[in-house]
Design an enzyme around this catalytic site. Sequence first.
Site, short mmCIF file in Angstrom:
data_model
loop_
_atom_site.label_atom_id
_atom_site.label_comp_id
_atom_site.label_asym_id
_atom_site.label_seq_id
_atom_site.Cartn_x
_atom_site.Cartn_y
_atom_site.Cartn_z
CB SER A 145 11.54 -42.37 95.30
OG SER A 145 10.41 -41.64 94.84
CE1 TYR A 158 11.88 -38.47 94.34
CE2 TYR A 158 13.65 -37.18 95.30
CZ TYR A 158 12.65 -38.11 95.43
OH TYR A 158 12.41 -38.69 96.66
C1 GCO Z 1 6.83 -35.75 94.69
C2 GCO Z 1 7.17 -36.28 96.07
C3 GCO Z 1 7.77 -37.67 95.95
C4 GCO Z 1 7.93 -38.26 97.31
C5 GCO Z 1 8.58 -39.61 97.32
C6 GCO Z 1 7.66 -40.62 96.72
O1 GCO Z 1 7.05 -34.57 94.43
O2 GCO Z 1 6.31 -36.56 93.91
O3 GCO Z 1 8.05 -35.42 96.75
O4 GCO Z 1 8.97 -37.57 95.27
O5 GCO Z 1 8.70 -37.43 98.11
O6 GCO Z 1 9.81 -39.60 96.67
O7 GCO Z 1 8.27 -41.90 96.87
#
Ligand code: GCO
Length: 262
Positions: A145, A158
């Site tokens: 990501s 995340y």
């Molecule tokens: C967020 C997005 C990101 C994208 C992706 C970017 O909330 O910033 O959901 O997480 O989905 O991962 O690469």
Amino acid sequence: MLHQFDLSGKVALVTGATHGLGMAMAKALGKAGATVVINGNTPKKMENALLAYAKEGLKVHGRLFDVTDEPQVIEHIAAIEKEVGPIQILVNNAGMIERVPALEMEVAAFRRVLDVDLTGPFIMSKQVAKYMVARREGKIINICSMMSELGRNTVSAYAAAKGGLKMLTRNLATEWAKYNIQVNGIGPGYFATDQTAPIRVEGHPFNEFIINRTPAGRWGDPDDLGGTTVFLSSKASDFINGQIIYVDGGILATIGKPANEK
Ligand code: GCO
């Protein structure tokens, strides 16, 4: 030269492929000739997904299991190897996100994100690699990501998981290259999917921010990932190990520009 990208006769397993980026990558692998197995964890989504693949002339195999549950993973991978064929390509795409300020995030929620987005790919990679090692051949692609490189408010769990997934990719690449298993990653930028729908609505400040922050000036289309997925699944990438290819419209290449600059 193009035959290097032909995946005919190869079996590809894509997790989280009942929708979104996983479905787009699985479709690309199917169109490049692979026999595709998709994983999901929701029966209804799986049912709808199989119809969607069939509408594009792609007959894929569907399997419902939780990538964080090692006994389930062991059982289903053994079944795929037996019923479909040797898994030569694994795309660890299944993931989740919680957008909560760190000070407000429950530890259980943090742990769940890490479990799905980091431990799940470890479990899947370890169990599929056991078969790949025996065959001295395999491709593993971890879907990282922007958050593998950058932080942003409310996505600490995340970002921690996706940053870890980048380093897991490099470490597995280090350990398994000698078995002719290439482990790499794809880092999608900001794509138009269900997962980003809440921050993509017209007029949402984040929507304007991303369009301004992305040199290409748009959200990614899931089909933008197909070529990179096929490349990292094919012979064309046999000497590439531990690399993360960012398909991000230029976000990571730039410091950005003032909001009023076109
Ligand atoms: C967020 C997005 C990101 C994208 C992706 C970017 O909330 O910033 O959901 O997480 O989905 O991962 O690469």
